[in-house]
Design a protein around this motif. Structure first.
Motif, PDB file in Angstrom:
ATOM      1  N   VAL A 250       0.983  -1.106  -0.023  1.00  0.00           N
ATOM      2  CA  VAL A 250      -0.105   0.000   0.004  1.00  0.00           C
ATOM      3  C   VAL A 250       1.105   1.086   0.190  1.00  0.00           C
ATOM      4  O   VAL A 250       1.876   1.460   0.579  1.00  0.00           O
ATOM      5  CB  VAL A 250      -0.633   0.142   1.143  1.00  0.00           C
ATOM      6  N   LEU A 253      -3.986   5.557   0.872  1.00  0.00           N
ATOM      7  CA  LEU A 253      -4.996   5.050   1.249  1.00  0.00           C
ATOM      8  C   LEU A 253      -6.205   5.801   0.510  1.00  0.00           C
ATOM      9  O   LEU A 253      -6.158   7.481   0.308  1.00  0.00           O
ATOM     10  CB  LEU A 253      -5.677   4.999   2.479  1.00  0.00           C
ATOM     11  N   ALA A 258      -7.494   1.213  -0.830  1.00  0.00           N
ATOM     12  CA  ALA A 258      -6.034   1.972  -0.870  1.00  0.00           C
ATOM     13  C   ALA A 258      -5.316   1.636  -2.383  1.00  0.00           C
ATOM     14  O   ALA A 258      -6.265   0.741  -3.350  1.00  0.00           O
ATOM     15  CB  ALA A 258      -5.129   1.246   0.108  1.00  0.00           C
TER      16      ALA A 258
END
Length: 291
Positions: A250, A253, A258
């Protein structure tokens, strides 16, 4: 009255004695030389000490001559180097360029060997690869994300087989020819892969964004529990992709998930492994048949 200029020796007894002594000395010298020559032929080592004394006596002169010769050669070398400096500089530049090329090739071979070793060292939980192949082409500027493999149906490749690099999942086989195959990369907008968070198995889907990244969408709605740095792997849900293969990490977000960076960049993956489509029963049977 002055004596005549061309007076013969017969008119002077002193002159006659001088000529006689000269003839005798010459004959004696010739006889001595002949005797010494015969002795030298008969016994070559007879005059070794005399030759040694002569060499010792001539040594200072030889040293001076040698020093002069070396100095002259050095001077000539400096003069030649001065006039050949441009050519020598050009030669050195060519040699340096060639050495840099060889260094880059050596580093590339070391990196390629590292990737091959990593590819061969896949976890034992993965199914046995159908084939190892090279990625010979990939789309980088198109809105669609495809790549081409150097193996096809002649090597057992079929549509739907997942493709992975040492770093993680790359995509799946879309269509296969006799010696090449086309794969759909996980970054393509039409690619959807069931995933889970590696830390707690939080389920979701990874959909390509066609920009080298994927969109992580969670199955459960509510407060977004993701955070930057979360790693996602394949979940194995629905078959096709074996569970546990790394997918992405990730980066940022969103409201319902995400945006994540894929770990296996096709542009940096030379070799990949083509795996059979994930069918738990078939995989279990394959594991049981392994030696």
């Amino acid at each position: 009255m002055a004596p005549p200029p061309n007076r013969r020796s017969g008119f002077s007894r002193r002159a006659q004695y001088s000529n006689f002594i000269a003839y005798v000395a010459g004959a004696a010298g010739a006889l001595l030389g002949a005797a010494l020559l015969m002795i030298a032929f008969a016994n070559p080592t007879a005059f070794a000490s005399l030759r040694g004394l002569g060499s010792d006596a001539a040594r200072p002169v030889g040293n001076v001559a040698a020093g002069t010769r070396v100095g002259g050669q050095g001077l000539l070398a400096h003069i030649a180097a001065y006039f050949n400096a441009a050519q020598q500089n050009a030669d050195l530049k060519r040699e340096l360029t060639a050495a840099k090329v060889r260094l880059v090739e050596s580093e590339a071979q070391v990196e390629e060997n590292r990737r091959l070793k990593a590819l061969l060292g896949l976890t034992e939980a993965d199914p046995r690869p159908v084939a190892y192949a090279r990625l010979i082409a990939s789309s980088a500027a198109s809105t669609r994300r495809f790549a081409t493999l150097s193996v096809g149906t002649g090597h057992g490749i079929a549509s739907g087989m997942p493709v992975r690099a040492p770093e993680g999942l790359v995509g799946r086989v879309l269509e296969a020819g006799q010696s090449t195959a086309r794969i759909l990369l996980i970054t393509d907008g039409e690619s959807v892969v069931p995933v889970r968070r590696a830390s707690d198995s939080l389920p979701g889907f990874a959909q390509g964004r066609a920009d080298g990244r994927v969109q992580i969408r969670l199955i459960s709605l509510g407060i977004n529990p993701l955070k930057r740095g979360d790693a996602f792997v394949t979940s194995g849900s629905g078959g096709l992709y074996p569970p546990g293969m790394p997918i992405a990490v990730v980066e940022s977000l969103t409201r319902d998930g995400a945006v994540a960076r894929v770990l296996a960049d096709p542009a940096a993956s030379d070799y990949v492994a083509v795996l059979p489509a994930w069918v738990p029963q078939a995989v279990a049977a394959d594991a049981a048949n392994r030696p």
